[in-house]
Structure formats: structure tokens, C-alpha cells
Design a protein around this motif. Sequence first.
Motif, PDB file in Angstrom:
ATOM      1  N   ASP A  60     -74.432  30.402  40.623  1.00 58.49           N
ATOM      2  CA  ASP A  60     -73.723  29.785  41.747  1.00 58.49           C
ATOM      3  C   ASP A  60     -73.789  28.266  41.648  1.00 58.49           C
ATOM      4  O   ASP A  60     -73.886  27.570  42.657  1.00 58.49           O
ATOM      5  N   GLU A  61     -73.760  27.766  40.461  1.00 61.05           N
ATOM      6  CA  GLU A  61     -73.935  26.340  40.189  1.00 61.05           C
ATOM      7  C   GLU A  61     -73.179  26.059  38.905  1.00 61.05           C
ATOM      8  O   GLU A  61     -73.240  26.864  37.970  1.00 61.05           O
ATOM      9  N   PRO A  62     -72.419  24.952  38.847  1.00 52.90           N
ATOM     10  CA  PRO A  62     -71.698  24.678  37.601  1.00 52.90           C
ATOM     11  C   PRO A  62     -72.646  24.279  36.468  1.00 52.90           C
ATOM     12  O   PRO A  62     -73.735  23.766  36.716  1.00 52.90           O
ATOM     13  N   LEU A  64     -72.456  22.853  32.086  1.00 59.67           N
ATOM     14  CA  LEU A  64     -71.652  22.435  30.942  1.00 59.67           C
ATOM     15  C   LEU A  64     -72.352  22.875  29.671  1.00 59.67           C
ATOM     16  O   LEU A  64     -73.562  23.089  29.672  1.00 59.67           O
ATOM     17  N   ARG A  73     -67.812  20.191  23.536  1.00 59.94           N
ATOM     18  CA  ARG A  73     -68.195  19.915  24.914  1.00 59.94           C
ATOM     19  C   ARG A  73     -67.260  20.702  25.817  1.00 59.94           C
ATOM     20  O   ARG A  73     -66.039  20.568  25.730  1.00 59.94           O
ATOM     21  N   ARG A  75     -65.612  21.840  29.546  1.00 62.69           N
ATOM     22  CA  ARG A  75     -65.396  21.223  30.851  1.00 62.69           C
ATOM     23  C   ARG A  75     -66.484  21.767  31.772  1.00 62.69           C
ATOM     24  O   ARG A  75     -67.287  22.603  31.346  1.00 62.69           O
ATOM     25  N   ALA A  76     -66.526  21.312  33.024  1.00 62.98           N
ATOM     26  CA  ALA A  76     -67.506  21.858  33.966  1.00 62.98           C
ATOM     27  C   ALA A  76     -67.158  23.323  34.217  1.00 62.98           C
ATOM     28  O   ALA A  76     -66.035  23.644  34.598  1.00 62.98           O
ATOM     29  N   ASP A  78     -67.518  26.379  36.417  1.00 62.59           N
ATOM     30  CA  ASP A  78     -67.958  26.867  37.722  1.00 62.59           C
ATOM     31  C   ASP A  78     -68.331  28.352  37.563  1.00 62.59           C
ATOM     32  O   ASP A  78     -68.164  28.939  36.487  1.00 62.59           O
ATOM     33  N   THR A  79     -68.794  28.954  38.641  1.00 62.31           N
ATOM     34  CA  THR A  79     -69.168  30.364  38.622  1.00 62.31           C
ATOM     35  C   THR A  79     -68.070  31.216  37.982  1.00 62.31           C
ATOM     36  O   THR A  79     -66.897  31.086  38.349  1.00 62.31           O
ATOM     37  N   PHE A  96     -76.858  21.693  24.953  1.00 61.41           N
ATOM     38  CA  PHE A  96     -77.563  21.607  26.230  1.00 61.41           C
ATOM     39  C   PHE A  96     -76.548  21.506  27.344  1.00 61.41           C
ATOM     40  O   PHE A  96     -75.345  21.402  27.098  1.00 61.41           O
ATOM     41  N   LEU A  99     -75.361  18.602  32.829  1.00 61.34           N
ATOM     42  CA  LEU A  99     -75.691  18.509  34.264  1.00 61.34           C
ATOM     43  C   LEU A  99     -77.176  18.758  34.475  1.00 61.34           C
ATOM     44  O   LEU A  99     -77.781  18.191  35.385  1.00 61.34           O
ATOM     45  N   HIS A 100     -77.727  19.668  33.698  1.00 59.28           N
ATOM     46  CA  HIS A 100     -79.134  20.070  33.826  1.00 59.28           C
ATOM     47  C   HIS A 100     -79.737  20.017  32.431  1.00 59.28           C
ATOM     48  O   HIS A 100     -79.857  21.054  31.768  1.00 59.28           O
TER      49      HIS A 100
END
Lengths: 111, 318
Positions: A60-62, A64, A73, A75-76, A78-79, A96, A99-100
Amino acid sequence: MTCRHRPLWAAGAIIVLSVLAALRPAGAEEALVRISNFAFVPPDLTVKVGTTVTFRNEDDEPHLVVAGDGSFRSRALDTKDSFAYDFSQPGEFSYFCSLHPHMQGKIRVSR
Amino acid sequence: MTHHRIDNGRPDTTRRETLECMIWAGTGVLWTVASGVPVSLGLLGKAEAAEAVTKGFTFLQISDSHVGFDKAANPHALDTLTEAIAQIGALPAKPAFMIHTGDITHLSTAAQFDDAARVIGGARLDVHYVPGEHDVIDEGNGQAYSERYGKGKQGAGWYSFDEGGVHFIGLVNVVNLKAGGLGQLGLEQLKWLADDLRGRSASAPIVVFAHIPLWTVYADWGWGTADSAQALALLKPFGSVTILNGHIHQIMQKVEGNVTFHTARSTAFPQPAPGTASSPGPLTVPAGELRKFLGITSVAIRPGANDLAIIDSTLARA
Ligand SMILES: [Cu+2]
């Protein structure tokens, strides 16, 4: 989503995957990396050259998917979004989530 | 749970356990930094807190509005942001301005930036932004944020300004993050910070705001900034430094020498306390409880002294 929908969904997925498989050149393979609970699963995956690896976000968190050497790479995501990349060269590809960045994984591409 | 302590070395310090407990219960907390020595004033009632805020120059912090978020933890993140802005509008004294410590949007889309600007604009206050990592994940790698909020700023959007006798510094620690790492300021920004602080009076209060905490809250979840020690070294000569962050969607406080660290709640959804869940993902709380975990932060600067009072309030109706 209730349980009774699942067989239908699964059947649909199998049909889609079969169609995709039929469209690919002979020998091309597919692999899946799930993004679940802020982790790449499996975090270390070995595939053959020419394999298309799909990264699918189940959180429930985007997230990459970004190669350490910048070679790919997403894109973001989403769920339920996914990102596919063809590994056409042998080697080790660390990646990796930008975002995190504590989320890391590796694809080993063998001949 | 990691440590967030108020340690002022005085006998009247509120005990850490009590303070944590009250913070988690969502009670307003007021404390001051007098001449660089943090003094806990303990937990005040609403009236006292309101009085402290009406006495001097105040500004507001909101954080992590995640406009566009619609998952189970809060299907209506825009609605709770709207409530936060309404709460700001109802404050007894109009704040001088607002800071937003990032994650304005959830996915950096134009529509999400537009919605956020429209709702936040309802407060009719100047807003000083810094980006969160969710604000720089557009295809242009941060272009969407820069186009809206980058004018007149340095690098990826850092800047400083003076107001109410306080020097404010907005830093960016969410771009060019490295695999396995934490937040990062980078050499260019650190050099700019050194230049920005050079020649400043050590007695002038400084407020630094950035998205990811500038101290390591929990490295396993990336809750810290890799090169924050270099920034803190530059801030060491100053008698009163207050560092306001977001990112972790919960209140944490720490005092180290003359530096006071504080993180704000989100206006969108809570996240678990460090190490209490298998991941830092959005925390779904029981129905009806959400607003107790969301909120805004008021900061009052008392004229004459280097006093900052930080008051957190939740979106839950009292
Ligand atoms: Cu991620």
C-alpha cells in the motif's frame, strides 16, 4: 476481493501469460520479483540471458526499481503496478528502491 | 521503540516514560528553549497552550499530507488535509506563516500537486515548502516539484529566510538517495549551509526544517540522514537550534546540547513506531481512531528570549 473471485482471476492470468509466452521468441523466459512488505522477493534471483523480469508492487505504498549502475529505472509503481525489464546481457545487476533506499535486490544473469 | 527523550538535566524534568505516554495519547506538549537550555514546561492544558501561542510570533508546521493516498489507512487523505487547514484557520491567533515538511503529494502527479495547493491555499498563509521523497518521483525526477516550488531556491530547493528574529533554513534530503542509505544532504548543500551560517550571531535562534529526520531515528527503516552530522557540526556554535522534520508520521523529540529535534505528525496516515512492525508501511488504525494519529504543530517564538514553544495537536475533536 473475496475468495470466490480468485480462480477466475487466476484463470485470466494464465490465459494472459500464455498469450504473452506465445508472442515471445522461442527460449525467452519470464521471472517475477514481488515487492512486498518493503522488500524485493526474492532479493537475489538468478535468470538466464534474455529473461524478462517483472517487478510487481503488492504494498500500500509506492516503490521504484532503480539499477545501481543506472541501466534501468521504473516509474513510481503504485499498488499493483508492475515494471518489466529484459535482461539481455549477462552479469550481476544490483538494484534498489529510490524512495526507500534500504530496499535492495540483485538479479544475476547467466548465459 | 527508540528513544525520544527530553533530557534537560533538571529535577523538574518530566519523566521520559510519562512524556512518551502523553505524546502517544495525542496531548499537546509545550516546552521552551531558553538561552539554549531546553526547559520542559511539562504538559499544559489547552488554555495555557493557547495563551503561550497568542503571546508572540508563531508559525505552523504541517507535514506528510500525501495528497492522492487512498488506501485502507486513510481512503480520503485530501479530506484530512482539509480538516487540518480548517483547524489552522480556527486558531486563536493567526500564525505568521506555515511550513510544509514534505510529502505534499503521494505520487508527484500534477493533479495531486494542484489539489494540495488548492486546499493548503485555503489557510491564506504564506507556505514555505521542502520536498519529501514522494514529491520527486515524477518522470522528470523532481521536475514537477521544482517547477512549482523551486523558484528563487538553490539546488534541489534549499533556501533560508528571516522572520520574527529567527533564521529559517529549509533543507532537501530526499534526492539522489544511494542504495542501502538514508536521507542525504550532499556536499553542494552542506557547502551552501556553511556559507549561509557564516558570520551569523551565535545568539540568534535558528530553525532548520527538512523532510527526513536529521538524526537517526531508526536506520533499519531509513529514518535518518547519512550526512546530518556535518550539518549539525555547522550549527553547533549557535545557542538555539530547533530542527523540525516529518517523514515518520509520528511525534519524536530529542534534545542534544543546544539542538532540539522534533518530528511532526502526518495529516494523512500514521506509521508504526520504529521496530513495532515488519515494515514502515501505512498503519491502519481502528475505525474512528484515525484523527487521533493525525495533526498539526504550532511553534511560538517568545520575544526577548530565545524561547521556542512547540505544541502538537491532533485532528481529533476535543
Ligand atoms: Cu520503496
